[in-house]
Design a protein around this motif. Structure first.
Motif, PDB file in Angstrom:
ATOM      1  N   GLY A 272       0.783  -1.200   0.000  1.00 13.44           N
ATOM      2  CA  GLY A 272       0.000   0.000   0.000  1.00 13.44           C
ATOM      3  C   GLY A 272       0.845   1.296   0.000  1.00 13.44           C
ATOM      4  O   GLY A 272       2.081   1.292   0.064  1.00 13.44           O
TER       5      GLY A 272
ATOM      6  N   TRP B  68      -1.651   8.529   4.300  1.00 13.11           N
ATOM      7  CA  TRP B  68      -3.052   8.678   4.725  1.00 13.11           C
ATOM      8  C   TRP B  68      -3.216   9.794   5.748  1.00 13.11           C
ATOM      9  O   TRP B  68      -4.288   9.990   6.294  1.00 13.11           O
ATOM     10  CB  TRP B  68      -3.571   7.340   5.265  1.00 13.11           C
ATOM     11  CG  TRP B  68      -3.399   6.261   4.240  1.00 13.11           C
ATOM     12  CD1 TRP B  68      -2.439   5.295   4.207  1.00 13.11           C
ATOM     13  CD2 TRP B  68      -4.175   6.074   3.043  1.00 13.11           C
ATOM     14  NE1 TRP B  68      -2.565   4.516   3.083  1.00 13.11           N
ATOM     15  CE2 TRP B  68      -3.627   4.962   2.350  1.00 13.11           C
ATOM     16  CE3 TRP B  68      -5.278   6.719   2.489  1.00 13.11           C
ATOM     17  CZ2 TRP B  68      -4.139   4.499   1.137  1.00 13.11           C
ATOM     18  CZ3 TRP B  68      -5.798   6.262   1.283  1.00 13.11           C
ATOM     19  CH2 TRP B  68      -5.224   5.168   0.631  1.00 13.11           C
TER      20      TRP B  68
ATOM     21  N   GLU C 210      -3.957  -5.957  -5.733  1.00 13.43           N
ATOM     22  CA  GLU C 210      -5.017  -5.122  -5.138  1.00 13.43           C
ATOM     23  C   GLU C 210      -6.197  -5.152  -6.094  1.00 13.43           C
ATOM     24  O   GLU C 210      -6.076  -4.694  -7.243  1.00 13.43           O
ATOM     25  CB  GLU C 210      -4.560  -3.673  -4.940  1.00 13.43           C
ATOM     26  CG  GLU C 210      -3.614  -3.477  -3.784  1.00 13.43           C
ATOM     27  CD  GLU C 210      -3.366  -2.005  -3.466  1.00 13.43           C
ATOM     28  OE1 GLU C 210      -4.304  -1.191  -3.562  1.00 13.43           O
ATOM     29  OE2 GLU C 210      -2.213  -1.690  -3.134  1.00 13.43           O
TER      30      GLU C 210
HETATM   31  O1  AHR Z   1      -5.884  -0.296  -0.803  1.00 15.15           O
HETATM   32  C1  AHR Z   1      -5.927   1.080  -0.642  1.00 15.15           C
HETATM   33  C2  AHR Z   1      -4.875   1.806  -1.471  1.00 15.15           C
HETATM   34  O2  AHR Z   1      -5.181   1.670  -2.829  1.00 15.15           O
HETATM   35  C3  AHR Z   1      -3.469   1.284  -1.353  1.00 15.15           C
HETATM   36  O3  AHR Z   1      -2.778   1.829  -0.291  1.00 15.15           O
HETATM   37  C4  AHR Z   1      -2.846   1.751  -2.647  1.00 15.15           C
HETATM   38  O4  AHR Z   1      -1.820   0.905  -3.060  1.00 15.15           O
HETATM   39  C5  AHR Z   1      -4.006   1.808  -3.608  1.00 15.15           C
HETATM   40  O5  AHR Z   1      -4.054   3.002  -4.300  1.00 15.15           O
END
Ligand code: AHR
Length: 504
Positions: A74, A100, A295
């Protein structure tokens, strides 16, 4: 009576796509929102173990039978100092977490997460920071995790109470480095070079590891698929996989179009395969690069509220999408897409696992509950082990805003030769009408239907809450065998799991 919507399908043991790599049922835990703090880790909770991990969460992760979990990000990993998260907890620094915009306490770090993974019966796919850091931090982390002992970093791990190496096999070379939002965002050339050199150093330490290079952040990125081509030009000999990420949403409240979005996923996968194979040809290589779809999910419900949040709190409720029934249907079609391409997609992670765009939800200090998307994931992970079979399908089709010739029937089958089970996963995308299906199971002569699971709901927007599970499957599907043909009426807008087993 004339049957209006009729689909036909042929399955044969010999129509094998591939033996499925179980890691396509992987998931993801990022230090983000309440995924770790208040999710898997909640020391004040009555059901937490001595390390602070919630046993009820672990039980659901075990029920899902998650084979691998990506960690610690992430976006978060691109500014993460892994050293902050090891050693005595009281000495660990609090940091501003830039991805974040929260405060990271570092109470949980590499060793704690490895302990959690062991208890949850899952492997870890570890990501290294190629945003603010690079070769040195990556090689030190690998030495810390995988080297048996007798060196600075491996002895430090021992000093921290972990005598045995963690032996982490799968490593991501950064995260979404093509994204301008990424801390340490790179051009394709910059990323290609650092990924290549980091991979070389890591392989010197442990040649048995597998490495994933970052592909594009999604298929709409301006550099896609040139990003993949340049990255692989640099890294082809050093890496094993290229990553794909994709999230969908029903922004315009157009369910017919929304449920067709797995066709976009199919195209994305095909384009990445073509790009990998172009590089294979260019390099006259015998090696094949496979895909890590690390993802994928639905993500859109929470975006507005998250954009209004004040920064710098600890573990705020970020990316807490409350999924509805139509999201579960789309997730079902996305899982089918992964299985259809299981000859090249060897790893996939539903993002994420707990609280953050997740199938499992918790109240900090309180209840645990299953979102609608929990169920297709559970079914495929549980019954989708073995060989994926390519069904020959003829189905009526429809056109939607972004797609033409969308088949109402989306389906794949999995044959498990170990327990002699055949499972058909099928979605009827039709919003109002039943789909009559005849599925020829020609050379599964001694098989009988043992269960027909259905996830259906009149209300596409139905959601689950801690108090009420409105979206949950039942086993009262109507599939029956007529000679060598499975016959069923698939309910409008439904997810179906038709299970057959060889009779002894
Ligand atoms: O899963 C949430 C976010 O989505 C992750 O941190 C990132 O890799 C993607 O943009």
């Amino acid at each position: 009576m004339e049957i209006k919507n009729k689909a036909r399908m042929v399955l044969d043991k010999d129509f094998k796509v591939s033996e499925i790599d179980n890691r396509i049922y992987g998931s993801f835990i990022e230090h983000l929102g309440r995924a770790v703090y208040g999710g898997i880790y909640d020391p004040g909770h009555p059901l937490s173990d001595s390390l602070g991990f919630r046993e009820d969460v672990i039980d659901l992760v075990k029920e899902l039978d998650v084979p691998i979990v990506r960690y610690p990000g992430g976006n978060m990993v691109s500014a993460y100092n892994w050293e902050d998260g090891v050693g005595p907890i009281e000495d660990r620094p609090r940091r501003l977490e830039l991805a974040w915009r929260t405060i990271e306490t570092n109470e949980v770090g590499t060793n704690e997460f490895m302990s959690w993974a062991k208890k949850a019966n899952t492997d870890v796919m570890m990501a290294v920071n190629l945003g603010t850091r690079g070769i040195d931090a990556a090689r030190n982390l690998l030495e810390y995790c995988n080297h048996p002992g007798g060196t600075y970093w491996s002895d430090l791990r021992k000093k921290h109470g972990y005598a045995e190496p963690h032996n982490i096999k799968t490593w991501c070379l950064g995260n979404e480095m093509d994204g301008p939002w990424q801390i340490g965002h790179k051009t394709p050339e910059e990323y290609g070079r650092i990924a290549q050199e980091t991979a070389k150093a890591m392989r010197r330490i442990d040649p048995s590891i597998e490495l994933v290079a970052c592909g594009s952040s999604n298929s709409s990125m301006p550099l896609f698929p040139q990003w993949e081509a340049t990255t692989l030009d640099y890294t082809y000999d050093e890496v094993d996989y290229i990553s794909l990420h994709q999230y969908y949403g029903n922004y315009n409240n157009d369910p017919a179009n929304y449920l067709a979005k797995s066709l976009d996923m199919d195209n994305f996968i095909k384009t990445v395969i073509s790009t990998c194979d172009y590089l294979k040809a260019k390099k006259r290589s015998k090696k094949t690069i496979n895909l890590s779809f690390d993802e994928w999910n639905v993500w859109y419900h929470s975006r507005q509220v998250d954009s209004e949040r004040d920064p710098w709190s600890i573990a705020p409720p970020q990316l807490e999408d409350h999924y509805n029934f139509e999201d579960a249907l789309l997730v079902g079609t996305m899982l089918i897409s992964l299985l259809k391409h299981s000859d090249r997609v060897k790893i996939a992670c539903q993002a994420q696992l707990v609280n953050v765009i997740a199938p499992i939800m918790t109240e900090t200090g309180g209840a645990i509950w299953k979102q609608s998307i929990y169920y297709p994931y559970l079914h495929v992970s549980k019954y989708g082990r073995g060989n994926a079979l390519k069904p020959i399908i003829s189905s009526p089709v429809y056109d939607s805003k972004d797609f033409t010739d969308v088949p109402y029937l989306e389906s794949i089958a999995v044959h498990n030769p170990e327990n002699d089970e055949l499972t058909i996963f099928a979605v009827n995308r039709h919003l109002t009408e039943t789909l009559y299906l005849e599925c020829d199971v020609r050379n599964f002569e001694e098989y009988q239907i043992i269960e027909h699971i259905v996830l259906e709901n009149e209300d596409l927007k139905a959601t689950n809450t801690p108090e009420l599970e409105r979206v949950k499957p039942h086993s009262n599907g109507n599939a029956y065998l007529d000679g060598g043909t499975v016959v069923t009426n698939l309910a409008s807008k439904s997810w179906n799991v038709i299970r057959l087993a060889k009779q002894q």
